[in-house]
Motif scaffolding. Structure first.
Motif, short mmCIF file in Angstrom:
data_model
loop_
_atom_site.label_atom_id
_atom_site.label_comp_id
_atom_site.label_asym_id
_atom_site.label_seq_id
_atom_site.Cartn_x
_atom_site.Cartn_y
_atom_site.Cartn_z
N VAL A 46 43.11 2.28 6.26
CA VAL A 46 43.12 2.76 7.63
C VAL A 46 44.56 2.80 8.14
CG1 VAL A 46 42.32 2.32 9.97
CG2 VAL A 46 40.84 1.80 8.02
N GLY A 48 45.21 4.02 11.37
CA GLY A 48 45.12 3.68 12.80
C GLY A 48 44.54 2.30 12.99
N GLY A 49 43.85 2.11 14.07
CA GLY A 49 43.29 0.81 14.38
C GLY A 49 41.88 0.62 13.85
N LYS A 51 38.36 -1.04 15.10
CA LYS A 51 37.65 -1.57 16.25
C LYS A 51 36.51 -2.46 15.77
CE LYS A 51 38.47 2.36 19.25
NZ LYS A 51 37.82 3.46 19.99
N SER A 79 36.57 7.42 10.35
CA SER A 79 36.89 8.80 10.73
C SER A 79 38.05 9.30 9.88
CB SER A 79 37.28 8.87 12.20
OG SER A 79 36.22 8.45 13.00
N GLU A 87 40.82 6.16 11.91
CA GLU A 87 40.21 5.12 12.74
C GLU A 87 38.99 4.56 12.03
OE1 GLU A 87 38.13 6.38 16.33
OE2 GLU A 87 39.33 4.91 17.41
N GLU A 89 35.55 1.77 12.71
CA GLU A 89 34.81 0.93 13.65
C GLU A 89 33.83 0.07 12.85
OE1 GLU A 89 33.28 3.04 17.00
OE2 GLU A 89 31.74 1.53 17.35
#
Length: 102
Positions: A46, A48-49, A51, A79, A87, A89
């Motif tokens: 990943v 990005g972050g 969650k 994603s 991203e 999750e």
């Protein structure tokens, strides 16, 4: 790393959290949440972050800060845009959500 298609992908994974027990008693749940983020970032590359969902967070903290679960089975929603994971999750699978409510 599993093969990822463009758009949104969902995987089920079991994340070991036993390393949280190496931390001081009063920091274990916080360390467990960090371990979840690091595990997902490492295994899904990943950029990005990551969650963490409310239900997963509540499960980790449900036995107090001193006794987080040793492992958790989660759904990871990733994603992908232009071949890179932007991203992720993490939350409990739908069955675990219902059990956790009871």
């Amino acid at each position: 790393m599993p093969k990822l298609a463009e758009g949104e992908n969902v995987f089920t994974a079991t994340i070991p959290l036993r390393d949280a027990y190496r931390a001081p008693r009063k920091k274990r749940a916080k360390v467990a949440v960090r371990l979840v983020r690091e595990w997902v970032a490492r295994h899904f590359h990943v950029k990005g972050g990551v969650k963490v969902g409310n239900r997963l967070n509540e499960l980790i903290w449900s036995r107090s800060i001193e006794k987080p679960p040793r492992r958790v089975t989660v759904n990871v929603r990733v994603s992908v845009e232009e071949g890179e994971v932007v991203e992720a999750e993490v939350d409990l699978p739908s069955q675990a959500k219902e059990e956790h409510k009871e």
